[in-house]
Design a protein around this motif. Sequence first.
Motif, PDB file in Angstrom:
ATOM      1  N   ASN A 101       0.829  -1.210   0.000  1.00 14.25           N
ATOM      2  CA  ASN A 101       0.000   0.000   0.000  1.00 14.25           C
ATOM      3  C   ASN A 101       0.865   1.263   0.000  1.00 14.25           C
ATOM      4  OD1 ASN A 101      -3.204  -0.043   0.506  1.00 14.25           O
ATOM      5  ND2 ASN A 101      -2.320  -1.954   1.249  1.00 14.25           N
ATOM      6  N   LEU A 102       1.897   1.264   0.811  1.00 13.51           N
ATOM      7  CA  LEU A 102       2.785   2.427   0.891  1.00 13.51           C
ATOM      8  C   LEU A 102       3.591   2.587  -0.391  1.00 13.51           C
ATOM      9  CD1 LEU A 102       4.070   1.877   4.529  1.00 13.51           C
ATOM     10  CD2 LEU A 102       2.451   3.620   3.793  1.00 13.51           C
ATOM     11  N   GLY A 122       4.970   3.736  14.497  1.00  9.03           N
ATOM     12  CA  GLY A 122       4.680   2.474  15.175  1.00  9.03           C
ATOM     13  C   GLY A 122       4.037   1.436  14.288  1.00  9.03           C
ATOM     14  N   ILE A 123       4.359   1.452  12.987  1.00  5.23           N
ATOM     15  CA  ILE A 123       3.752   0.488  12.059  1.00  5.23           C
ATOM     16  C   ILE A 123       4.800  -0.268  11.246  1.00  5.23           C
ATOM     17  CG2 ILE A 123       1.507   1.624  11.832  1.00  5.23           C
ATOM     18  CD1 ILE A 123       2.569   2.919   9.248  1.00  5.23           C
ATOM     19  N   SER A 124       6.086  -0.088  11.541  1.00  5.33           N
ATOM     20  CA  SER A 124       7.122  -0.761  10.750  1.00  5.33           C
ATOM     21  C   SER A 124       7.026  -2.281  10.860  1.00  5.33           C
ATOM     22  CB  SER A 124       8.512  -0.285  11.166  1.00  5.33           C
ATOM     23  OG  SER A 124       8.745  -0.532  12.550  1.00  5.33           O
ATOM     24  N   HIS A 125       6.499  -2.782  11.979  1.00  3.19           N
ATOM     25  CA  HIS A 125       6.388  -4.228  12.169  1.00  3.19           C
ATOM     26  C   HIS A 125       5.212  -4.827  11.402  1.00  3.19           C
ATOM     27  CE1 HIS A 125       3.480  -2.592  15.020  1.00  3.19           C
ATOM     28  NE2 HIS A 125       2.927  -3.791  15.086  1.00  3.19           N
ATOM     29  N   THR A 126       4.390  -3.990  10.770  1.00  2.29           N
ATOM     30  CA  THR A 126       3.211  -4.490  10.042  1.00  2.29           C
ATOM     31  C   THR A 126       3.458  -4.582   8.540  1.00  2.29           C
ATOM     32  OG1 THR A 126       2.168  -2.331   9.559  1.00  2.29           O
ATOM     33  CG2 THR A 126       1.771  -3.289  11.742  1.00  2.29           C
ATOM     34  N   LEU A 127       4.672  -4.335   8.080  1.00  2.44           N
ATOM     35  CA  LEU A 127       4.933  -4.215   6.644  1.00  2.44           C
ATOM     36  C   LEU A 127       4.497  -5.441   5.851  1.00  2.44           C
ATOM     37  CD1 LEU A 127       8.398  -2.410   6.561  1.00  2.44           C
ATOM     38  CD2 LEU A 127       6.185  -1.507   5.816  1.00  2.44           C
ATOM     39  N   SER A 128       4.690  -6.625   6.388  1.00  3.89           N
ATOM     40  CA  SER A 128       4.365  -7.851   5.643  1.00  3.89           C
ATOM     41  C   SER A 128       2.916  -8.295   5.830  1.00  3.89           C
ATOM     42  CB  SER A 128       5.313  -8.978   6.055  1.00  3.89           C
ATOM     43  OG  SER A 128       5.150  -9.278   7.432  1.00  3.89           O
ATOM     44  N   GLN A 129       2.183  -7.650   6.725  1.00  3.48           N
ATOM     45  CA  GLN A 129       0.800  -8.045   6.995  1.00  3.48           C
ATOM     46  C   GLN A 129      -0.162  -7.412   5.990  1.00  3.48           C
ATOM     47  OE1 GLN A 129       1.288  -7.070  11.553  1.00  3.48           O
ATOM     48  NE2 GLN A 129      -0.606  -8.241  11.267  1.00  3.48           N
ATOM     49  N   GLN A 130      -1.199  -8.151   5.623  1.00  7.38           N
ATOM     50  CA  GLN A 130      -2.253  -7.554   4.816  1.00  7.38           C
ATOM     51  C   GLN A 130      -2.991  -6.532   5.674  1.00  7.38           C
ATOM     52  OE1 GLN A 130      -4.907 -10.142   2.737  1.00  7.38           O
ATOM     53  NE2 GLN A 130      -3.262 -11.120   1.558  1.00  7.38           N
ATOM     54  N   VAL A 131      -3.366  -5.422   5.074  1.00 11.74           N
ATOM     55  CA  VAL A 131      -3.954  -4.350   5.879  1.00 11.74           C
ATOM     56  C   VAL A 131      -5.298  -4.760   6.485  1.00 11.74           C
ATOM     57  CG1 VAL A 131      -2.758  -2.465   4.713  1.00 11.74           C
ATOM     58  CG2 VAL A 131      -4.953  -3.272   3.819  1.00 11.74           C
ATOM     59  N   GLY A 132      -5.969  -5.732   5.860  1.00  9.91           N
ATOM     60  CA  GLY A 132      -7.228  -6.207   6.426  1.00  9.91           C
ATOM     61  C   GLY A 132      -7.054  -6.917   7.747  1.00  9.91           C
ATOM     62  N   GLU A 133      -5.826  -7.312   8.057  1.00 12.63           N
ATOM     63  CA  GLU A 133      -5.537  -7.998   9.315  1.00 12.63           C
ATOM     64  C   GLU A 133      -5.196  -7.011  10.430  1.00 12.63           C
ATOM     65  OE1 GLU A 133      -2.260 -10.449   8.276  1.00 12.63           O
ATOM     66  OE2 GLU A 133      -3.454 -11.886   7.123  1.00 12.63           O
ATOM     67  N   LEU A 134      -5.035  -5.740  10.093  1.00 13.40           N
ATOM     68  CA  LEU A 134      -4.614  -4.745  11.074  1.00 13.40           C
ATOM     69  C   LEU A 134      -5.813  -4.202  11.850  1.00 13.40           C
ATOM     70  CD1 LEU A 134      -2.096  -2.678   8.907  1.00 13.40           C
ATOM     71  CD2 LEU A 134      -1.668  -4.742  10.261  1.00 13.40           C
ATOM     72  N   SER A 135      -5.537  -3.666  13.025  1.00 11.82           N
ATOM     73  CA  SER A 135      -6.588  -3.002  13.796  1.00 11.82           C
ATOM     74  C   SER A 135      -6.976  -1.699  13.103  1.00 11.82           C
ATOM     75  CB  SER A 135      -6.087  -2.696  15.209  1.00 11.82           C
ATOM     76  OG  SER A 135      -5.077  -1.693  15.166  1.00 11.82           O
ATOM     77  N   GLN A 139      -4.573   0.686  10.772  1.00 12.92           N
ATOM     78  CA  GLN A 139      -4.940   1.065   9.419  1.00 12.92           C
ATOM     79  C   GLN A 139      -4.940   2.585   9.254  1.00 12.92           C
ATOM     80  OE1 GLN A 139      -8.342  -0.952   7.604  1.00 12.92           O
ATOM     81  NE2 GLN A 139      -8.113  -2.633   9.054  1.00 12.92           N
ATOM     82  N   GLN A 140      -5.400   3.280  10.280  1.00  7.99           N
ATOM     83  CA  GLN A 140      -5.401   4.740  10.216  1.00  7.99           C
ATOM     84  C   GLN A 140      -3.982   5.274  10.113  1.00  7.99           C
ATOM     85  OE1 GLN A 140      -8.127   6.461   9.954  1.00  7.99           O
ATOM     86  NE2 GLN A 140      -7.330   8.542  10.081  1.00  7.99           N
ATOM     87  N   ARG A 141      -3.071   4.702  10.878  1.00 10.06           N
ATOM     88  CA  ARG A 141      -1.677   5.158  10.825  1.00 10.06           C
ATOM     89  C   ARG A 141      -1.031   4.824   9.482  1.00 10.06           C
ATOM     90  NH1 ARG A 141       0.705   2.586  16.052  1.00 10.06           N
ATOM     91  NH2 ARG A 141      -1.308   1.514  16.123  1.00 10.06           N
ATOM     92  N   VAL A 142      -1.395   3.683   8.894  1.00  8.93           N
ATOM     93  CA  VAL A 142      -0.887   3.356   7.562  1.00  8.93           C
ATOM     94  C   VAL A 142      -1.395   4.370   6.540  1.00  8.93           C
ATOM     95  CG1 VAL A 142      -0.960   1.668   5.674  1.00  8.93           C
ATOM     96  CG2 VAL A 142      -0.610   0.891   8.028  1.00  8.93           C
ATOM     97  N   SER A 143      -2.668   4.738   6.639  1.00  7.13           N
ATOM     98  CA  SER A 143      -3.226   5.694   5.679  1.00  7.13           C
ATOM     99  C   SER A 143      -2.566   7.063   5.812  1.00  7.13           C
ATOM    100  CB  SER A 143      -4.747   5.805   5.853  1.00  7.13           C
ATOM    101  OG  SER A 143      -5.091   6.461   7.054  1.00  7.13           O
ATOM    102  N   ILE A 144      -2.232   7.458   7.033  1.00 10.22           N
ATOM    103  CA  ILE A 144      -1.533   8.736   7.241  1.00 10.22           C
ATOM    104  C   ILE A 144      -0.107   8.648   6.718  1.00 10.22           C
ATOM    105  CG2 ILE A 144      -0.646  10.327   8.994  1.00 10.22           C
ATOM    106  CD1 ILE A 144      -3.146   9.597  10.681  1.00 10.22           C
ATOM    107  N   ALA A 145       0.583   7.546   7.035  1.00 16.75           N
ATOM    108  CA  ALA A 145       1.957   7.367   6.561  1.00 16.75           C
ATOM    109  C   ALA A 145       2.008   7.326   5.044  1.00 16.75           C
ATOM    110  CB  ALA A 145       2.541   6.070   7.140  1.00 16.75           C
ATOM    111  N   ARG A 146       1.015   6.728   4.422  1.00 19.58           N
ATOM    112  CA  ARG A 146       0.964   6.655   2.959  1.00 19.58           C
ATOM    113  C   ARG A 146       0.985   8.051   2.338  1.00 19.58           C
ATOM    114  NH1 ARG A 146      -4.352   4.026   0.355  1.00 19.58           N
ATOM    115  NH2 ARG A 146      -5.228   5.698   1.646  1.00 19.58           N
ATOM    116  N   ILE A 147       0.254   8.973   2.960  1.00 16.71           N
ATOM    117  CA  ILE A 147       0.221  10.345   2.454  1.00 16.71           C
ATOM    118  C   ILE A 147       1.537  11.062   2.735  1.00 16.71           C
ATOM    119  CG2 ILE A 147      -0.899  12.589   2.698  1.00 16.71           C
ATOM    120  CD1 ILE A 147      -2.456  10.379   1.118  1.00 16.71           C
ATOM    121  N   LEU A 148       2.086  10.904   3.923  1.00 19.33           N
ATOM    122  CA  LEU A 148       3.345  11.580   4.245  1.00 19.33           C
ATOM    123  C   LEU A 148       4.487  11.077   3.367  1.00 19.33           C
ATOM    124  CD1 LEU A 148       3.240  11.846   8.155  1.00 19.33           C
ATOM    125  CD2 LEU A 148       2.388  13.452   6.436  1.00 19.33           C
TER     126      LEU A 148
END
Length: 215
Positions: A101-102, A122-135, A139-148
């Motif tokens: 996604n990123l 605080g999301i570097s440990h989720t890199l290999s996980q599918q986003v549907g598996e995240l809390s 997911q909100q932090r991934v969406s923010i990081a994606r924009i940054l």
Amino acid sequence: MQLLKATDLSHSFETLLYEGVNLDCNEGESIAILGVSGSGKSTILNHLSTLLPPKSGSIDLLNQKNIYSLSIDELLALRRYGVGIIFQAHYLFRGFSTQENLAIASFLAHQEVDMKLLERMGISHTLSQQVGELSGGQQQRVSIARILCKKPKMIFADEPTGNLDKQTALSVMKIILEFLQERGAGMVLATHDEEIAKNCTKIFLLENKVFRQIK
């Protein structure tokens, strides 16, 4: 340097939603729009971020005058390279991993994923996980990081920390504000959280169809 200027915006659906919306945002500045649910603050964000023309008024964004007079291709280029939009819904690709996604968003903007940013978020440990598996908060932090990671010059955010606990929300807000200073970028966010809003350079209140600055 001025990044955004909105002049005399008004909008209506069946009835008038608001009028007399005026604001400007310079490099490094953050603007919060406060208002109750349904007041129209998300609609103002849609105007400013190139997604919805107002009924009247004009918007200058990133040296583009009156953005709704631009061609579709010019608007798409502005969204792709200059603008980052953080929606209330995550709009992540659920069949893909965090890293995918990123990487997609960064590639389209000709940027690279910032691993240090992911660690701070605080999301570097989720890199290999599918986003549907995240809390929801992850997911909100991934969406923010994606924009940054796109490194936009102007960010528009609709309740960007709404799915986060208070401590995490303030921590993420600090990261976003530091990004603005480091990149000379600007941000307009819509929120009902006064504690989040008070960290911004300017605060506007949308209440009873009236838009006014309170900080």
